[in-house]
Design a protein around this motif. Structure first.
Motif, PDB file in Angstrom:
ATOM      1  N   THR A 182      -0.538  14.739   0.075  1.00  0.00           N
ATOM      2  CA  THR A 182      -1.568  14.292   1.015  1.00  0.00           C
ATOM      3  C   THR A 182      -2.298  13.060   0.494  1.00  0.00           C
ATOM      4  OG1 THR A 182      -1.930  16.589   1.699  1.00  0.00           O
ATOM      5  CG2 THR A 182      -3.629  14.999   2.300  1.00  0.00           C
ATOM      6  N   ASP A 183      -2.810  13.165  -0.727  1.00  0.00           N
ATOM      7  CA  ASP A 183      -3.642  12.113  -1.306  1.00  0.00           C
ATOM      8  C   ASP A 183      -3.022  11.557  -2.577  1.00  0.00           C
ATOM      9  OD1 ASP A 183      -5.838  12.452   0.565  1.00  0.00           O
ATOM     10  OD2 ASP A 183      -6.263  14.337  -0.490  1.00  0.00           O
ATOM     11  N   LEU A 184      -3.432  10.325  -2.929  1.00  0.00           N
ATOM     12  CA  LEU A 184      -3.050   9.753  -4.217  1.00  0.00           C
ATOM     13  C   LEU A 184      -3.795  10.512  -5.314  1.00  0.00           C
ATOM     14  CD1 LEU A 184      -3.075   5.919  -3.506  1.00  0.00           C
ATOM     15  CD2 LEU A 184      -1.123   7.482  -3.511  1.00  0.00           C
ATOM     16  N   ILE A 185      -3.124  10.715  -6.432  1.00  0.00           N
ATOM     17  CA  ILE A 185      -3.697  11.384  -7.592  1.00  0.00           C
ATOM     18  C   ILE A 185      -4.131  10.322  -8.598  1.00  0.00           C
ATOM     19  CG2 ILE A 185      -3.186  12.921  -9.553  1.00  0.00           C
ATOM     20  CD1 ILE A 185      -3.307  14.359  -6.861  1.00  0.00           C
ATOM     21  N   ALA A 186      -5.348  10.446  -9.089  1.00  0.00           N
ATOM     22  CA  ALA A 186      -5.900   9.541 -10.107  1.00  0.00           C
ATOM     23  C   ALA A 186      -5.781   8.072  -9.691  1.00  0.00           C
ATOM     24  CB  ALA A 186      -5.225   9.775 -11.453  1.00  0.00           C
ATOM     25  N   PRO A 187      -6.213   7.727  -8.463  1.00  0.00           N
ATOM     26  CA  PRO A 187      -6.100   6.329  -8.043  1.00  0.00           C
ATOM     27  C   PRO A 187      -6.913   5.415  -8.962  1.00  0.00           C
ATOM     28  CG  PRO A 187      -7.528   7.549  -6.545  1.00  0.00           C
ATOM     29  CD  PRO A 187      -6.907   8.550  -7.475  1.00  0.00           C
ATOM     30  N   ALA A 188      -6.345   4.271  -9.268  1.00  0.00           N
ATOM     31  CA  ALA A 188      -7.041   3.305 -10.122  1.00  0.00           C
ATOM     32  C   ALA A 188      -8.144   2.617  -9.326  1.00  0.00           C
ATOM     33  CB  ALA A 188      -6.046   2.268 -10.634  1.00  0.00           C
ATOM     34  N   PRO A 189      -9.254   2.313  -9.971  1.00  0.00           N
ATOM     35  CA  PRO A 189     -10.288   1.541  -9.288  1.00  0.00           C
ATOM     36  C   PRO A 189      -9.821   0.099  -9.089  1.00  0.00           C
ATOM     37  CG  PRO A 189     -10.906   1.941 -11.576  1.00  0.00           C
ATOM     38  CD  PRO A 189      -9.626   2.678 -11.327  1.00  0.00           C
ATOM     39  N   VAL A 190     -10.167  -0.456  -7.949  1.00  0.00           N
ATOM     40  CA  VAL A 190      -9.808  -1.849  -7.654  1.00  0.00           C
ATOM     41  C   VAL A 190     -11.073  -2.621  -7.277  1.00  0.00           C
ATOM     42  CG1 VAL A 190      -7.443  -1.324  -6.952  1.00  0.00           C
ATOM     43  CG2 VAL A 190      -9.245  -1.319  -5.250  1.00  0.00           C
ATOM     44  N   ASP A 191     -11.063  -3.925  -7.535  1.00  0.00           N
ATOM     45  CA  ASP A 191     -12.217  -4.751  -7.188  1.00  0.00           C
ATOM     46  C   ASP A 191     -12.094  -5.257  -5.747  1.00  0.00           C
ATOM     47  OD1 ASP A 191     -10.400  -6.905  -7.249  1.00  0.00           O
ATOM     48  OD2 ASP A 191     -11.109  -7.631  -9.199  1.00  0.00           O
ATOM     49  N   ASP A 192     -13.024  -6.095  -5.338  1.00  0.00           N
ATOM     50  CA  ASP A 192     -13.045  -6.601  -3.965  1.00  0.00           C
ATOM     51  C   ASP A 192     -11.798  -7.400  -3.609  1.00  0.00           C
ATOM     52  OD1 ASP A 192     -15.469  -5.391  -3.517  1.00  0.00           O
ATOM     53  OD2 ASP A 192     -16.647  -7.195  -3.967  1.00  0.00           O
TER      54      ASP A 192
ATOM     55  N   ARG B  43      -2.440  -0.465  -3.745  1.00  0.00           N
ATOM     56  CA  ARG B  43      -3.136  -1.180  -4.824  1.00  0.00           C
ATOM     57  C   ARG B  43      -3.660  -0.252  -5.915  1.00  0.00           C
ATOM     58  NH1 ARG B  43      -3.260  -6.391  -4.007  1.00  0.00           N
ATOM     59  NH2 ARG B  43      -3.111  -7.230  -1.902  1.00  0.00           N
ATOM     60  N   GLU B  44      -3.932   1.010  -5.574  1.00  0.00           N
ATOM     61  CA  GLU B  44      -4.476   1.962  -6.544  1.00  0.00           C
ATOM     62  C   GLU B  44      -3.419   2.570  -7.459  1.00  0.00           C
ATOM     63  OE1 GLU B  44      -6.816   1.888  -2.753  1.00  0.00           O
ATOM     64  OE2 GLU B  44      -4.724   2.297  -3.220  1.00  0.00           O
ATOM     65  N   LEU B  45      -2.157   2.236  -7.225  1.00  0.00           N
ATOM     66  CA  LEU B  45      -1.076   2.779  -8.053  1.00  0.00           C
ATOM     67  C   LEU B  45      -0.883   1.943  -9.305  1.00  0.00           C
ATOM     68  CD1 LEU B  45       1.587   3.688  -5.358  1.00  0.00           C
ATOM     69  CD2 LEU B  45       0.089   5.248  -6.620  1.00  0.00           C
ATOM     70  N   LEU B  46      -0.656   2.627 -10.411  1.00  0.00           N
ATOM     71  CA  LEU B  46      -0.417   1.972 -11.695  1.00  0.00           C
ATOM     72  C   LEU B  46       1.041   2.050 -12.117  1.00  0.00           C
ATOM     73  CD1 LEU B  46      -3.554   3.471 -13.471  1.00  0.00           C
ATOM     74  CD2 LEU B  46      -3.293   1.137 -12.584  1.00  0.00           C
ATOM     75  N   VAL B  47       1.740   3.104 -11.679  1.00  0.00           N
ATOM     76  CA  VAL B  47       3.141   3.312 -12.050  1.00  0.00           C
ATOM     77  C   VAL B  47       3.916   3.927 -10.889  1.00  0.00           C
ATOM     78  CG1 VAL B  47       2.820   3.547 -14.542  1.00  0.00           C
ATOM     79  CG2 VAL B  47       2.591   5.556 -13.092  1.00  0.00           C
ATOM     80  N   GLU B  48       5.210   3.728 -10.937  1.00  0.00           N
ATOM     81  CA  GLU B  48       6.151   4.338 -10.001  1.00  0.00           C
ATOM     82  C   GLU B  48       7.446   4.546 -10.779  1.00  0.00           C
ATOM     83  OE1 GLU B  48       8.452   2.984  -5.919  1.00  0.00           O
ATOM     84  OE2 GLU B  48       6.359   2.426  -6.181  1.00  0.00           O
ATOM     85  N   VAL B  49       8.130   5.661 -10.540  1.00  0.00           N
ATOM     86  CA  VAL B  49       9.347   5.965 -11.303  1.00  0.00           C
ATOM     87  C   VAL B  49      10.463   6.366 -10.362  1.00  0.00           C
ATOM     88  CG1 VAL B  49      10.329   7.253 -13.237  1.00  0.00           C
ATOM     89  CG2 VAL B  49       7.853   6.861 -13.151  1.00  0.00           C
TER      90      VAL B  49
END
Length: 143
Positions: free
Chosen positions: A41-51, A131-137
């Motif tokens: 359903t939701d992203l897990i541990a989304p990274a913070p992003v700036d404006d 944009r909130e993703l840091l990795v993909e495998v």
């Protein structure tokens, strides 16, 4: 070897929006689309992003990576396979240093051994689908 095709998905909105499945089995090979950190359903541990939409903190890389492996394990199980059947993985990372620091412990945990028996490549990329993703495998498994 059968040429029958079997597919699996999670039912997340982006599968429909983009138009793809999470996994395809053809013969004895299972191909997993790039797995990202979500719980269905939701992203897990989304990274913070700036404006500007740029990531401001990479400290959640390990948590996201752990969820990518968990999602892969769920998909593989649907085909009667497991992480033991993975022969290749490709890790796409926004910050290679953060991913490299997290990958060793997370990968060893995911594969259940200190020396995962899988070909592995890590690629740095400027961003991923969200944009909130840091990795993909992505994964390839043989059964």
């Amino acid at each position: 070897m059968s040429n029958a095709r079997q597919v699996e998905s999670f039912g997340v909105p982006w599968e429909r929006d983009y138009g793809y499945v999470q996994a395809v089995k053809r013969g004895d090979t299972i191909y997993l689309s790039g797995q990202v950190a979500h719980d269905g359903t939701d992203l897990i541990a989304p990274a913070p992003v700036d404006d500007a939409g740029l990531v401001t903190d990479f400290s959640r890389t390990g948590e996201q990576l752990r969820q990518c492996y968990a999602n892969a394990a769920v998909l593989l199980e649907r085909f009667g396979a497991s992480m033991d059947d993975v022969v290749e993985e490709v890790i796409y990372a926004i910050d290679v240093d953060a991913a490299d620091a997290a990958a060793g412990p997370v990968r060893k945990e995911a594969y259940g051994r200190p020396d995962p028996q899988v070909a592995s490549t890590m690629i740095g990329t400027p961003r991923l689908a969200f944009r909130e993703l840091l990795v993909e495998v992505s994964f390839v498994a043989r059964v």
